[in-house]
Design a protein around this motif. Sequence first.
Motif, mmCIF file in Angstrom:
data_model
loop_
_atom_site.group_PDB
_atom_site.id
_atom_site.type_symbol
_atom_site.label_atom_id
_atom_site.label_comp_id
_atom_site.label_asym_id
_atom_site.label_seq_id
_atom_site.Cartn_x
_atom_site.Cartn_y
_atom_site.Cartn_z
ATOM 1 N N LEU A 175 0.838 -1.196 0.000
ATOM 2 C CA LEU A 175 0.000 0.000 0.000
ATOM 3 C C LEU A 175 0.876 1.249 0.000
ATOM 4 O O LEU A 175 1.767 1.396 0.843
ATOM 5 N N PHE A 176 0.617 2.147 -0.937
ATOM 6 C CA PHE A 176 1.548 3.246 -1.188
ATOM 7 C C PHE A 176 1.535 4.312 -0.094
ATOM 8 O O PHE A 176 2.501 5.057 0.057
ATOM 9 N N GLU A 177 0.461 4.424 0.680
ATOM 10 C CA GLU A 177 0.432 5.436 1.741
ATOM 11 C C GLU A 177 1.186 4.991 2.986
ATOM 12 O O GLU A 177 1.843 5.796 3.647
ATOM 13 N N THR A 178 1.093 3.704 3.307
ATOM 14 C CA THR A 178 1.583 3.226 4.594
ATOM 15 C C THR A 178 2.754 2.257 4.509
ATOM 16 O O THR A 178 3.348 1.912 5.525
ATOM 17 N N ALA A 179 3.073 1.754 3.324
ATOM 18 C CA ALA A 179 4.123 0.746 3.109
ATOM 19 C C ALA A 179 3.727 -0.623 3.633
ATOM 20 O O ALA A 179 4.560 -1.526 3.712
ATOM 21 N N ARG A 180 2.475 -0.826 3.963
ATOM 22 C CA ARG A 180 2.024 -2.115 4.487
ATOM 23 C C ARG A 180 1.989 -3.144 3.367
ATOM 24 O O ARG A 180 1.406 -2.916 2.304
ATOM 25 N N ILE A 181 2.635 -4.297 3.589
ATOM 26 C CA ILE A 181 2.619 -5.393 2.630
ATOM 27 C C ILE A 181 1.265 -6.093 2.708
ATOM 28 O O ILE A 181 0.761 -6.370 3.803
ATOM 29 N N VAL A 182 0.663 -6.370 1.560
ATOM 30 C CA VAL A 182 -0.641 -7.029 1.503
ATOM 31 C C VAL A 182 -0.422 -8.540 1.419
ATOM 32 O O VAL A 182 0.094 -9.035 0.415
ATOM 33 N N PRO A 183 -0.799 -9.296 2.457
ATOM 34 C CA PRO A 183 -0.609 -10.754 2.415
ATOM 35 C C PRO A 183 -1.778 -11.451 1.720
ATOM 36 O O PRO A 183 -2.838 -10.855 1.500
ATOM 37 N N GLY A 184 -1.568 -12.715 1.375
ATOM 38 C CA GLY A 184 -2.653 -13.550 0.880
ATOM 39 C C GLY A 184 -3.048 -13.341 -0.561
ATOM 40 O O GLY A 184 -4.151 -13.752 -0.965
ATOM 41 N N LEU A 185 -2.176 -12.747 -1.375
ATOM 42 C CA LEU A 185 -2.548 -12.513 -2.770
ATOM 43 C C LEU A 185 -2.666 -13.820 -3.554
ATOM 44 O O LEU A 185 -3.337 -13.865 -4.590
ATOM 45 N N ASP A 186 -2.031 -14.881 -3.083
ATOM 46 C CA ASP A 186 -2.164 -16.171 -3.766
ATOM 47 C C ASP A 186 -3.609 -16.675 -3.690
ATOM 48 O O ASP A 186 -4.147 -17.204 -4.669
ATOM 49 N N GLY A 187 -4.248 -16.479 -2.545
ATOM 50 C CA GLY A 187 -5.645 -16.862 -2.426
ATOM 51 C C GLY A 187 -6.546 -16.034 -3.324
ATOM 52 O O GLY A 187 -7.511 -16.552 -3.914
ATOM 53 N N LEU A 188 -6.241 -14.759 -3.434
ATOM 54 C CA LEU A 188 -6.995 -13.891 -4.340
ATOM 55 C C LEU A 188 -6.825 -14.355 -5.779
ATOM 56 O O LEU A 188 -7.787 -14.364 -6.561
ATOM 57 N N ALA A 189 -5.596 -14.747 -6.145
ATOM 58 C CA ALA A 189 -5.340 -15.244 -7.496
ATOM 59 C C ALA A 189 -6.176 -16.490 -7.785
ATOM 60 O O ALA A 189 -6.712 -16.652 -8.893
ATOM 61 N N GLU A 190 -6.316 -17.365 -6.810
ATOM 62 C CA GLU A 190 -7.128 -18.573 -7.003
ATOM 63 C C GLU A 190 -8.595 -18.225 -7.209
ATOM 64 O O GLU A 190 -9.280 -18.825 -8.052
ATOM 65 N N SER A 191 -9.091 -17.260 -6.469
ATOM 66 C CA SER A 191 -10.478 -16.831 -6.634
ATOM 67 C C SER A 191 -10.707 -16.239 -8.016
ATOM 68 O O SER A 191 -11.716 -16.519 -8.674
ATOM 69 N N CYS A 192 -9.760 -15.421 -8.466
ATOM 70 C CA CYS A 192 -9.881 -14.837 -9.809
ATOM 71 C C CYS A 192 -9.887 -15.929 -10.873
ATOM 72 O O CYS A 192 -10.672 -15.870 -11.841
ATOM 73 N N ALA A 193 -9.048 -16.940 -10.712
ATOM 74 C CA ALA A 193 -8.991 -18.028 -11.688
ATOM 75 C C ALA A 193 -10.312 -18.790 -11.734
ATOM 76 O O ALA A 193 -10.775 -19.192 -12.815
ATOM 77 N N ARG A 194 -10.947 -18.997 -10.577
ATOM 78 C CA ARG A 194 -12.226 -19.719 -10.544
ATOM 79 C C ARG A 194 -13.298 -18.997 -11.338
ATOM 80 O O ARG A 194 -14.140 -19.624 -11.978
ATOM 81 N N TRP A 195 -13.276 -17.679 -11.303
ATOM 82 C CA TRP A 195 -14.297 -16.890 -11.988
ATOM 83 C C TRP A 195 -13.819 -16.364 -13.349
ATOM 84 O O TRP A 195 -14.517 -15.574 -13.976
ATOM 85 N N ASP A 196 -12.647 -16.783 -13.784
ATOM 86 C CA ASP A 196 -12.093 -16.330 -15.066
ATOM 87 C C ASP A 196 -11.966 -14.808 -15.108
ATOM 88 O O ASP A 196 -12.208 -14.171 -16.139
ATOM 89 N N ALA A 197 -11.606 -14.223 -13.971
ATOM 90 C CA ALA A 197 -11.358 -12.783 -13.887
ATOM 91 C C ALA A 197 -9.846 -12.554 -13.860
ATOM 92 O O ALA A 197 -9.081 -13.395 -13.386
ATOM 93 N N GLU A 198 -9.414 -11.418 -14.366
ATOM 94 C CA GLU A 198 -7.995 -11.094 -14.384
ATOM 95 C C GLU A 198 -7.570 -10.491 -13.051
ATOM 96 O O GLU A 198 -8.356 -9.820 -12.376
ATOM 97 N N LEU A 199 -6.316 -10.720 -12.677
ATOM 98 C CA LEU A 199 -5.732 -10.111 -11.485
ATOM 99 C C LEU A 199 -4.528 -9.292 -11.909
ATOM 100 O O LEU A 199 -3.588 -9.816 -12.504
ATOM 101 N N LEU A 200 -4.574 -7.991 -11.606
ATOM 102 C CA LEU A 200 -3.432 -7.111 -11.870
ATOM 103 C C LEU A 200 -2.876 -6.647 -10.533
ATOM 104 O O LEU A 200 -3.594 -6.070 -9.712
ATOM 105 N N VAL A 201 -1.588 -6.916 -10.303
ATOM 106 C CA VAL A 201 -0.921 -6.553 -9.057
ATOM 107 C C VAL A 201 0.083 -5.433 -9.334
ATOM 108 O O VAL A 201 0.968 -5.573 -10.194
ATOM 109 N N ASP A 202 -0.065 -4.334 -8.618
ATOM 110 C CA ASP A 202 0.875 -3.218 -8.723
ATOM 111 C C ASP A 202 2.042 -3.495 -7.777
ATOM 112 O O ASP A 202 1.886 -3.477 -6.550
ATOM 113 N N ALA A 203 3.212 -3.762 -8.349
ATOM 114 C CA ALA A 203 4.399 -4.121 -7.563
ATOM 115 C C ALA A 203 5.374 -2.966 -7.399
ATOM 116 O O ALA A 203 6.501 -3.168 -6.939
ATOM 117 N N TYR A 204 4.954 -1.752 -7.753
ATOM 118 C CA TYR A 204 5.888 -0.616 -7.758
ATOM 119 C C TYR A 204 6.553 -0.410 -6.395
ATOM 120 O O TYR A 204 7.752 -0.149 -6.305
#
Length: 422
Positions: A175-204
């Motif tokens: 998160l760009f305001e606080t520098a907090r690392i977002v955990p659990g993105l692998d689970g989000l990726a699995e959910s997106c795959a189930r629904w055939d939705a795209e996942l875009l991750v901002d790694a800047y």
Amino acid sequence: MNEHAPVPGGLRLADLRAGPNALAQHYSRFDVANRLPLTGHSHQAWPDVAIDGQLAAFTDAAAELDGKWDRAADKAEEVRDGYRALLGDPDGELALGASTHELLVRFLSGLDLCGRRRLVTTDGEFHTVRRQLDRLAEAGVEVVRVPAEPADTLAERLAAEVDGRAAAVLVSAVLFETARIVPGLDGLAESCARWDAELLVDAYHALGVVGMPIHEQGLGAAWIVGGGYKYLQLGEGNCFLRLPRHADRFRPVVTGWFSEFSARSQRPGAGEVAYGSGAARFAGATYDPTSHYRAASVFEFFRAQGLTPAFLREVSLHQNSVLADAFDELALPPELVTRDRTRPRSDYAGFLALRCAEASAVRASLARYGVYTDHRGDYLRFGPAPYLSDRQLRDAMAALGEVLRVGRGTGGVTLPKSRGNG
């Protein structure tokens, strides 16, 4: 952390903690040894070799004329290789662009926003995503914004919003305001795959301070966007979009003529618009290649100095801990300025975010003390960089204490009376 363990290139954490910092000599043009630049999460100094890259771009243009583009293509590939190493994706397809916005727009233009009119995101995204999605919402696209806090459950809450109406989820790794690392993105990726939705991750805000081995993190099927203006010291014009394997089914509406270079067998204008394969599918058009020459020089410098992702993470954790400890030692009134102490520093990325009663005014006062920081809303942000010594970090934090104490007494920073400054 083992201060005495050498890394490839010979550097140790102890070499960077000391004054003068062992890297500082390589940044003489930015004079980092004699300044207190704490905007490392926003704009880091460039090593002196960056100018060699810029001069090489001019030299090639003068010598080769239009033939410079072959050499520019080689430099672009070196930049891709630099990002591939950071992503742990040696065979990754990466489209390059001058900004993440340029690449985001091409990605969005390839989505089926007529058939799937929902985009899921957070209320903590950088302005690149926030503003563009605001405008798409005005045009009739349904944009679901999930609260970014608490970050621990963010990925899970995003996943709950994904269904057959969702075209994509857009979220930051940090998160760009606080520098907090977002955990659990692998689970989000699995959910997106189930629904055939795209996942875009901002790694800047991850690259250069947090490891991003995307396949180990379950993000092999995700789109990854990022750039090198911040922690990687590449300067402007060096952004990328990493494509998943299924990207070849995309036909972005916003498309540059460079995509035709690898599709020349299909005559332009004859029937359906042709796209190049792989990263060329998301190619743009004529650009200034100087940025890639500079970036290639800096990537090589990082390799020569042993600034690997693992070592950069070690340095970042140490420097942010120094800042946090120095801040705590000031014992400033929490109603004026405070930090989140509920999570360890390992849950954060490349900077220290302080909630501050008048973050903008404090930032300006710090600049008068020669300490360069920045702010986002009521967050005052201190961003270290590998070329700064521990003493410089402590001096910068000491200046914060001086600014706030002066502000409460003799008129440095004007603080609100309701918060206890009298």
